[in-house]
Design an enzyme around this catalytic site. Structure first.
Site, short mmCIF file in Angstrom:
data_model
loop_
_atom_site.label_atom_id
_atom_site.label_comp_id
_atom_site.label_asym_id
_atom_site.label_seq_id
_atom_site.Cartn_x
_atom_site.Cartn_y
_atom_site.Cartn_z
N GLY A 2 0.85 -1.18 0.02
CA GLY A 2 0.12 -0.04 -0.15
C GLY A 2 0.96 1.14 -0.02
O GLY A 2 2.15 0.97 -0.41
N ARG A 3 0.32 2.32 0.37
CA ARG A 3 1.03 3.64 0.50
C ARG A 3 2.25 3.65 1.27
O ARG A 3 3.28 4.10 0.74
CB ARG A 3 -0.13 4.85 1.02
CG ARG A 3 0.59 6.33 1.28
CD ARG A 3 -0.48 7.14 1.77
NE ARG A 3 -1.10 6.59 2.73
CZ ARG A 3 -0.37 6.89 4.11
NH1 ARG A 3 0.69 7.31 4.38
NH2 ARG A 3 -1.16 6.43 5.17
N ILE A 4 2.08 3.08 2.53
CA ILE A 4 3.66 2.88 3.29
C ILE A 4 4.37 1.97 2.72
O ILE A 4 5.66 2.34 2.61
CB ILE A 4 3.17 2.48 4.76
CG1 ILE A 4 2.27 3.56 5.38
CG2 ILE A 4 4.26 2.15 5.64
CD1 ILE A 4 1.84 3.38 6.53
N ARG A 24 -2.53 -8.64 -1.38
CA ARG A 24 -3.38 -9.45 -1.62
C ARG A 24 -3.62 -9.62 -3.40
O ARG A 24 -4.10 -10.54 -3.83
CB ARG A 24 -4.97 -8.81 -1.40
CG ARG A 24 -5.17 -8.93 0.10
CD ARG A 24 -6.29 -8.06 0.64
NE ARG A 24 -6.13 -6.43 0.38
CZ ARG A 24 -6.17 -5.45 1.10
NH1 ARG A 24 -6.40 -5.93 2.36
NH2 ARG A 24 -6.07 -4.34 0.77
N THR A 84 6.89 -2.64 11.23
CA THR A 84 6.39 -1.14 11.38
C THR A 84 4.94 -1.29 11.21
O THR A 84 4.20 -0.23 11.42
CB THR A 84 7.00 -0.19 10.31
OG1 THR A 84 6.66 -0.43 9.21
CG2 THR A 84 8.43 -0.27 10.76
N ARG A 86 1.54 -3.82 12.38
CA ARG A 86 1.17 -3.98 13.81
C ARG A 86 1.51 -5.32 14.38
O ARG A 86 2.20 -6.14 13.85
CB ARG A 86 -0.43 -4.17 13.54
CG ARG A 86 -1.24 -2.85 12.90
CD ARG A 86 -1.35 -1.87 14.10
NE ARG A 86 -1.96 -0.63 14.00
CZ ARG A 86 -1.31 0.55 13.39
NH1 ARG A 86 0.01 0.36 13.26
NH2 ARG A 86 -1.92 1.53 13.09
N GLU A 115 1.61 -3.67 24.16
CA GLU A 115 2.58 -2.30 23.91
C GLU A 115 1.84 -1.29 25.15
O GLU A 115 0.60 -1.37 25.37
CB GLU A 115 2.19 -1.54 22.68
CG GLU A 115 2.79 -2.04 21.39
CD GLU A 115 2.76 -1.44 20.09
OE1 GLU A 115 1.70 -0.77 20.22
OE2 GLU A 115 3.40 -1.76 19.29
N HIS A 134 6.57 3.03 18.88
CA HIS A 134 5.79 3.20 17.75
C HIS A 134 5.06 4.58 17.90
O HIS A 134 4.46 4.93 18.73
CB HIS A 134 4.56 1.98 17.65
CG HIS A 134 3.86 2.07 16.66
ND1 HIS A 134 4.29 1.93 15.01
CD2 HIS A 134 2.44 2.53 16.32
CE1 HIS A 134 3.19 2.13 14.30
NE2 HIS A 134 2.09 2.22 14.96
#
Length: 169
Positions: A2-4, A24, A84, A86, A115, A134
Site C-alpha cells: 500500500g501507500r506505506i 492481496r 512497522t 502492527r 504495548e 511506535h
C-alpha cells in the site's frame, strides 16, 4: 504494498535493494515497473528468497499472525525481520524461538504484541533485536498528548508515584 509499503520500497530501492512483495493483489504495472518490484502471490515462496522482510500491513483478521511459526521458519539464517505495521501480524512467541535458536539474523520492531512493551519481555534480552517506540501519528493533538504524558511522568517521579509506561526500573 500500500501507500506505506511503496514509500518503504522507494527508499530501499535507492540503496540498491531488490524489491519483492506479497499483497492481496499485484500493484499497478506502472508502480511495479517504477519500483522494479517482483510480486509474489504466495508468501511462502517469497520468504526463503529475501534477506529483509518489512511488514507494513494493518491488523485485520486476515493478517493476524500472517507471519506464523511455519512462515517465519522459512526465513534464512541471514534474514532480518522489520515490523512497522502492527504487533499481532507476527507470532511473537515463534519469533522469540527463532531468535533463541539463532535461525534469523535479527529483528527491528516498531510494534509488538503488547504495548507498551513490558520490562520482562523476552524480546529485550536479544542483542540482535532493536525495539523502537511506535509513533502512530504526527499530529498536533498527538504531540500534545505525548507532552502531557511526559510531564505527568516527571511529576509522578518527583512525587514518588508510579510512572506511566516505564520501561527500565
Amino acid at each position: 504494498m500500500g501507500r506505506i509499503g511503496q514509500a518503504v520500497a522507494k527508499r530501499a530501492k535507492s540503496f540498491g535493494i531488490s524489491i519483492h512483495y506479497h499483497n492481496r493483489k499485484a500493484v499497478h504495472p506502472s508502480t511495479e515497473a517504477e519500483l522494479e518490484a517482483t510480486y509474489w502471490e504466495n508468501v511462502e515462496q517469497m520468504l526463503p528468497r529475501v534477506d529483509i522482510v518489512s511488514v507494513n500491513c494493518p491488523s485485520t483478521t486476515a493478517t493476524h499472525h500472517l507471519l506464523n511459526a511455519h512462515r517465519l521458519s522459512l526465513l534464512s539464517s541471514h534474514s532480518y525481520l522489520v515490523n512497522t505495521g502492527r504487533g499481532d501480524v507476527i507470532d511473537e512467541l515463534a519469533l522469540i524461538e527463532l531468535l533463541k535458536q539463532k535461525k534469523i539474523a535479527g529483528a527491528g520492531l516498531d510494534v509488538t504484541n503488547t504495548e507498551p512493551l513490558q520490562t520482562n519481555s523476552k524480546l529485550l534480552k536479544y542483542e540482535n533485536v532493536i525495539i523502537t517506540p511506535h509513533a502512530l501519528c504526527w499530529t498536533d493533538e498527538c504531540f500534545h498528548d505525548i507532552a502531557t504524558e511526559a510531564i505527568s511522568s516527571i511529576l509522578n517521579f518527583i512525587d514518588k508515584k508510579p510512572i506511566l509506561n516505564q520501561v527500565n526500573k
